[in-house]
Write a protein that holds these residues in place. Structure first.
Motif, PDB file in Angstrom:
ATOM      1  N   TRP A  59      34.020  38.109  30.931  1.00  0.00           N
ATOM      2  CA  TRP A  59      34.652  38.353  29.639  1.00  0.00           C
ATOM      3  C   TRP A  59      36.139  38.017  29.752  1.00  0.00           C
ATOM      4  N   HIS A  60      36.643  37.323  28.774  1.00  0.00           N
ATOM      5  CA  HIS A  60      38.023  36.830  28.806  1.00  0.00           C
ATOM      6  C   HIS A  60      39.021  37.923  29.183  1.00  0.00           C
ATOM      7  N   ASN A  61      39.918  37.579  30.121  1.00  0.00           N
ATOM      8  CA  ASN A  61      41.030  38.451  30.511  1.00  0.00           C
ATOM      9  C   ASN A  61      40.550  39.749  31.164  1.00  0.00           C
ATOM     10  N   SER A  62      39.487  39.637  31.966  1.00  0.00           N
ATOM     11  CA  SER A  62      38.939  40.801  32.659  1.00  0.00           C
ATOM     12  C   SER A  62      39.248  40.729  34.150  1.00  0.00           C
ATOM     13  N   THR A  63      39.533  41.898  34.740  1.00  0.00           N
ATOM     14  CA  THR A  63      39.820  42.008  36.161  1.00  0.00           C
ATOM     15  C   THR A  63      39.016  43.160  36.741  1.00  0.00           C
ATOM     16  N   VAL A  64      38.372  42.934  37.875  1.00  0.00           N
ATOM     17  CA  VAL A  64      37.604  43.981  38.540  1.00  0.00           C
ATOM     18  C   VAL A  64      38.517  44.764  39.477  1.00  0.00           C
ATOM     19  N   LEU A  65      38.485  46.089  39.347  1.00  0.00           N
ATOM     20  CA  LEU A  65      39.176  46.986  40.279  1.00  0.00           C
ATOM     21  C   LEU A  65      38.140  47.495  41.262  1.00  0.00           C
ATOM     22  N   GLY A  66      38.095  46.912  42.447  1.00  0.00           N
ATOM     23  CA  GLY A  66      37.034  47.230  43.381  1.00  0.00           C
ATOM     24  C   GLY A  66      37.444  48.145  44.514  1.00  0.00           C
ATOM     25  N   GLY A  67      38.698  48.520  44.579  1.00  0.00           N
ATOM     26  CA  GLY A  67      39.169  49.356  45.677  1.00  0.00           C
ATOM     27  C   GLY A  67      39.246  50.817  45.303  1.00  0.00           C
ATOM     28  N   ASP A  68      40.314  51.459  45.718  1.00  0.00           N
ATOM     29  CA  ASP A  68      40.568  52.867  45.404  1.00  0.00           C
ATOM     30  C   ASP A  68      40.997  52.960  43.939  1.00  0.00           C
ATOM     31  N   VAL A  69      40.084  53.395  43.072  1.00  0.00           N
ATOM     32  CA  VAL A  69      40.353  53.345  41.641  1.00  0.00           C
ATOM     33  C   VAL A  69      41.533  54.226  41.255  1.00  0.00           C
ATOM     34  N   VAL A  70      41.694  55.366  41.911  1.00  0.00           N
ATOM     35  CA  VAL A  70      42.815  56.247  41.589  1.00  0.00           C
ATOM     36  C   VAL A  70      44.140  55.551  41.899  1.00  0.00           C
ATOM     37  N   ALA A  71      44.235  54.925  43.059  1.00  0.00           N
ATOM     38  CA  ALA A  71      45.458  54.219  43.424  1.00  0.00           C
ATOM     39  C   ALA A  71      45.695  53.018  42.525  1.00  0.00           C
ATOM     40  N   GLU A  72      44.632  52.289  42.206  1.00  0.00           N
ATOM     41  CA  GLU A  72      44.756  51.100  41.353  1.00  0.00           C
ATOM     42  C   GLU A  72      45.235  51.478  39.950  1.00  0.00           C
ATOM     43  N   VAL A  73      44.683  52.544  39.416  1.00  0.00           N
ATOM     44  CA  VAL A  73      45.063  52.958  38.064  1.00  0.00           C
ATOM     45  C   VAL A  73      46.486  53.504  38.052  1.00  0.00           C
ATOM     46  N   ALA A  74      46.864  54.204  39.094  1.00  0.00           N
ATOM     47  CA  ALA A  74      48.246  54.691  39.191  1.00  0.00           C
ATOM     48  C   ALA A  74      49.227  53.523  39.135  1.00  0.00           C
ATOM     49  N   LYS A  75      48.883  52.410  39.780  1.00  0.00           N
ATOM     50  CA  LYS A  75      49.734  51.224  39.733  1.00  0.00           C
ATOM     51  C   LYS A  75      49.768  50.626  38.327  1.00  0.00           C
ATOM     52  N   LEU A  76      48.613  50.592  37.660  1.00  0.00           N
ATOM     53  CA  LEU A  76      48.565  50.053  36.297  1.00  0.00           C
ATOM     54  C   LEU A  76      49.443  50.873  35.359  1.00  0.00           C
TER      55      LEU A  76
END
Length: 204
Positions: A102-119
């Motif tokens: 789907w256009h402009n989609s990125t998979v967060l496959g690691g530590d979701v808590v850390a990834e979302v904190a960065k976002l």
């Protein structure tokens, strides 16, 4: 960005399968489609307003698959929800998904808590979660969700996945907005306010 959760729930807290009988039948759930009899213009206007605040989406794998199968087919340039979903960045939390077409989609496959904190550190208005109850529970317990929009439908199902089931982190909220529809749906906008406070009831 602020992390916000918009969730359809029943009076007994079920979020599973709101949109149709076949949407989510996990664990034998047979009540799918429970929002449909209550949906009308007032609720539609509220949802449209929510999508007017978004700069990016964060979705769980199941919700992403449901959305990706439907929303790209909606090409009406005057539909603000389809326009936002199809154009804006979408982040899907999954350890099994190897690609997201789907256009402009990125998979967060690691530590979701850390990834979302960065976002959340990125500039912008809202990073919005829609549905995605299992993901929302993880991020809620991690203290990352700033605002919860609970859209409560006047129906009790007695079974199904519950958003605030036993084991959730005790939390207090401040009511920021409350609306209702002619069909009995309430839209509660709640801001996280820290730990719960307690007191004692006394009779004079």
């Amino acid at each position: 960005m602020r992390l916000t959760l918009t969730e359809f729930v029943t009076l007994d807290g079920v979020y599973q399968g709101p949109g149709g009988p076949e949407e989510d039948t996990a664990d034998g759930f047979r009540h799918g489609g429970w929002v449909v009899p209550f949906f009308e213009d007032t609720l539609g206007e509220f949802i449209t307003g929510v999508f007017g605040e978004v700069d990016a989406f964060l979705l769980g794998r199941r919700t992403y698959d449901i959305f990706a199968a439907a929303w790209p087919k909606s090409t009406d340039p005057d539909d603000p929800i389809a326009k936002a979903l199809n154009a804006l960045p979408k982040y899907v939390a999954s350890r099994t998904l190897t690609g997201a077409d789907w256009h402009n989609s990125t998979v967060l496959g690691g530590d979701v808590v850390a990834e979302v904190a960065k976002l959340k550190e990125q500039p912008g208005r809202e990073l919005q979660i829609h549905g995605s109850g299992a993901l929302a529970q993880v991020l809620f317990d991690a203290g990352l969700i700033d605002t919860v929009r609970l859209i409560v439908f006047p129906v009790v199902l007695g079974s199904g996945m519950r958003l605030f089931a036993q084991g959730r982190t005790p939390s207090g909220f401040r009511l920021a907005d409350l609306r209702s529809t002619p069909t009995g749906v309430t839209m509660q906008t709640l801001e996280l306010a820290g730990a719960p406070t307690y007191g004692s009831m006394t009779v004079e």
